[in-house]
Design an enzyme around this catalytic site. Structure first.
Site, PDB file in Angstrom:
ATOM      1  N   THR B 207     -24.185  16.082  33.841  1.00 42.13           N
ATOM      2  CA  THR B 207     -22.921  16.638  34.289  1.00 42.13           C
ATOM      3  C   THR B 207     -23.108  18.142  34.334  1.00 42.13           C
ATOM      4  OG1 THR B 207     -21.875  14.965  32.887  1.00 42.13           O
ATOM      5  CG2 THR B 207     -20.446  16.636  33.787  1.00 42.13           C
ATOM      6  N   ARG B 235     -18.136   2.595  39.401  1.00 40.62           N
ATOM      7  CA  ARG B 235     -17.973   3.116  38.035  1.00 40.62           C
ATOM      8  C   ARG B 235     -17.624   4.602  38.039  1.00 40.62           C
ATOM      9  NH1 ARG B 235     -20.705   7.378  34.900  1.00 40.62           N
ATOM     10  NH2 ARG B 235     -20.355   6.847  32.722  1.00 40.62           N
ATOM     11  N   VAL B 236     -16.623   4.954  37.268  1.00 40.86           N
ATOM     12  CA  VAL B 236     -16.246   6.350  37.080  1.00 40.86           C
ATOM     13  C   VAL B 236     -16.341   6.668  35.587  1.00 40.86           C
ATOM     14  CG1 VAL B 236     -14.311   7.965  37.190  1.00 40.86           C
ATOM     15  CG2 VAL B 236     -14.762   6.422  39.102  1.00 40.86           C
ATOM     16  N   GLY B 237     -16.910   7.806  35.266  1.00 37.15           N
ATOM     17  CA  GLY B 237     -17.046   8.214  33.869  1.00 37.15           C
ATOM     18  C   GLY B 237     -15.896   9.099  33.423  1.00 37.15           C
ATOM     19  N   ASP B 238     -16.173   9.956  32.470  1.00 37.67           N
ATOM     20  CA  ASP B 238     -15.111  10.732  31.833  1.00 37.67           C
ATOM     21  C   ASP B 238     -14.721  11.998  32.598  1.00 37.67           C
ATOM     22  OD1 ASP B 238     -17.700  11.717  31.207  1.00 37.67           O
ATOM     23  OD2 ASP B 238     -16.868  12.909  29.576  1.00 37.67           O
ATOM     24  N   THR B 257     -20.096  16.469  28.456  1.00 36.81           N
ATOM     25  CA  THR B 257     -21.214  15.817  29.138  1.00 36.81           C
ATOM     26  C   THR B 257     -21.809  14.804  28.190  1.00 36.81           C
ATOM     27  OG1 THR B 257     -23.432  16.104  30.036  1.00 36.81           O
ATOM     28  CG2 THR B 257     -22.726  17.728  28.413  1.00 36.81           C
ATOM     29  N   GLY B 258     -22.074  13.611  28.711  1.00 28.87           N
ATOM     30  CA  GLY B 258     -22.636  12.588  27.849  1.00 28.87           C
ATOM     31  C   GLY B 258     -22.300  11.219  28.370  1.00 28.87           C
ATOM     32  N   GLY B 260     -20.180   8.841  29.352  1.00 32.63           N
ATOM     33  CA  GLY B 260     -18.784   8.990  29.732  1.00 32.63           C
ATOM     34  C   GLY B 260     -17.838   7.974  29.135  1.00 32.63           C
TER      35      GLY B 260
END
Lengths: 346, 346
Positions: B207, B235-238, B257-258, B260
């Protein structure tokens, strides 16, 4: 193997019964909503009101029956939200509002408090019960949030029941869509962009949701929506944004309904639970603070339902009405639309 | 009209200068990240490391220049993130990872603290700088969150610069995609589903982000990402989940970042700021608690950058390394990858 002297059997039975009784006495509680907004008493015929209250009551009872049988709060909120999605009276699943293209775009989320598991979907169009898709994401994928065609493929791959536009469409919503579109066009013709922009968002949204506490002391939340009438550009509101419209942590679960953008900016669900956990506020105080102060300060309105680990329920709203129901830890059952319908303070 | 006695002019000039001096003395601070994960020193050639550090430094300086000139934290984080998106070295914009279909799916978000304005996009494929699309949602729509084709249409309608697959694609990322796909296929052939599922998520994500405090005392956060290599099902992360990977409130801004999914379940950004505001924790303590305890407790890892209203910066991470940089209120400038690179505690 443990051998037990037969003469101890009666005592053992008594002890086991007592242990069972503790579990039996653990509080259970459930609350549901079918959306908040400008619900005009004059526009709601007695027959329609009765039908809405019957569907709210049926969803409430379905969720409570799960809890009473010792089932999980996750199963309870799922059962309640599936029934609200299948009802034509609420803006979720069947009866969802139409977007600017005349289609239904469906979002949902579910979260459990004690283990912080979560699932969310946005932009579904052909899955009958979006809340089941959100739950499948939680239980059968390494992910939390799936959107659009990918989310639809996942729901299909999981074997969830499909539904076509004819299932989701109700005549009342279609008429609402045509009316809204006509009003927008009139404003555009009149060059009244300001009026178009400032249309009462409350006329355009709605949601369904449930929160519950089970006998294991675990809470869960679930929310589902068709979003805003005439929404464009793939707009997503607060429902699938975990921490905003749907949130659960140990001892606190929240499902919101209202002007989604403001609930995202307020981080409504997470904020309520954080005030309980970090600031020592009671659930009612925390929920009221966010709904009656923070959301209006951003220019929005709406309501939430919330439950804590003791079975306390809060259901504040700042709009004219909120379709809602609850069965508290003492078994008291209320189904309500306006403030005067129940004893709860606005 | 106000008439001023000419004899008072020198005094007036002095007063105005003093007032200006106060603003000049108000702290400014900025921090950026280019992703956290298993950054292996042996895999990073000196030339590549130098190129990465140069791009981090350029983005950091661009953002800081905005602040030093009296510009807004919003403009500063936007400037920094645009440069990180345009760099081929980070998983955002150019150089983004590929999804299971061999395409780039881009998410971004931006939020300002004092007025809680926010914008987020998910699933963009043809917009060169997703962070500019997120900012356009915030500034030029009544919405907060747009997804998929609708978000793309909005960005196009706003006249944002387009980019094709050739712009986003770098040879290194494409090779990474091919390698990852081959490994997945090998595992599938071997029937080793467990290994496939337990692949180190840290190998797959990344990220970019920035947080800043401007001379007006306003904070802002921005984050942008290509998500996870081989991600499926939309898929969507954080990153675009406001309150998780991106969050700002009065006096606190966070970009994460990580892994998500774990940052969503922890409500990472909102949680850090809530602990500062509601529990009286310092920024470093709050950020460390979420990154070093909450996220690992859920099985995840990663890092955050955070800034508060006094210009304090926290940049904890639980992964092996985090591409990062900061210029603090005293003007100290650090660009770092591993723990030994700067004085900050892990």
């Amino acid at each position: 193997m443990i051998r037990i002297d037969p003469s101890l059997a009666p005592l053992l039975a008594l002890l086991l019964a007592a242990a069972g009784a503790v579990a039996q006495d653990a509080p259970i509680a459930i609350a549901i909503h079918g959306g908040a907004g400008t619900i005009d008493p004059d526009q709601l015929s007695p027959a329609r009101r009765a039908a809405i209250e019957a569907d709210l009551g049926a969803a409430l009872d379905a969720g409570h029956a799960v809890l009473a049988a010792g089932g999980s709060s996750l199963d309870a909120v799922t059962a309640a939200v599936v029934m609200l999605e299948d009802s034509p009276h609420f803006n979720a699943g069947r009866g969802a509002v139409f977007n600017a293209d005349g289609r239904n775009d469906l979002d949902a989320a579910v979260m459990t408090g004690h283990d912080r598991r979560a699932g969310a979907v946005a932009g579904l169009t052909r899955t009958r019960n979006p809340v089941l898709a959100a739950r499948a994401v939680m239980e059968h994928s390494p992910h939390v949030f799936l959107i659009g065609a990918g989310a639809e493929s996942f729901a299909r791959a999981r074997g969830l029941q499909r539904a076509g536009p004819a299932w989701f469409r109700t005549e009342a919503r279609w008429q609402q869509y045509l009316d809204a579109r006509e009003r927008e066009n009139e404003r555009r013709r009149a060059g009244d962009r300001q009026a178009a922009a400032s249309r009462r968002a409350a006329d355009y949204y709605g949601t369904v949701g449930a929160v519950a506490l089970d006998r294991h002391g675990h809470v869960a939340a679930a929310t589902s929506t068709g979003g805003m009438t005439l929404k464009r550009f793939g707009r997503v509101g607060d429902v699938p944004v975990l921490g905003a419209g749907t949130w659960a942590e140990d001892g606190c679960a929240v499902s919101a309904t209202g002007w989604g953008e403001m609930f995202i900016r307020a981080g409504a669900g997470h904020e309520i639970c954080a005030r309980v956990r970090l600031a020592g506020q009671g659930l009612a105080e925390a929920a009221h603070g966010v709904v009656a102060r923070d959301i209006p300060a951003l220019g929005g309105d709406g309501g939430v339902i919330a439950v804590d680990g003791a079975g306390n329920i809060a259901m504040p709203y700042s709009s004219a009405g909120m379709y809602r129901g609850r069965i508290d830890a003492d078994g008291r059952r209320v189904v309500a639309i306006w403030a005067e319908d129940d004893g709860t303070a606005r």
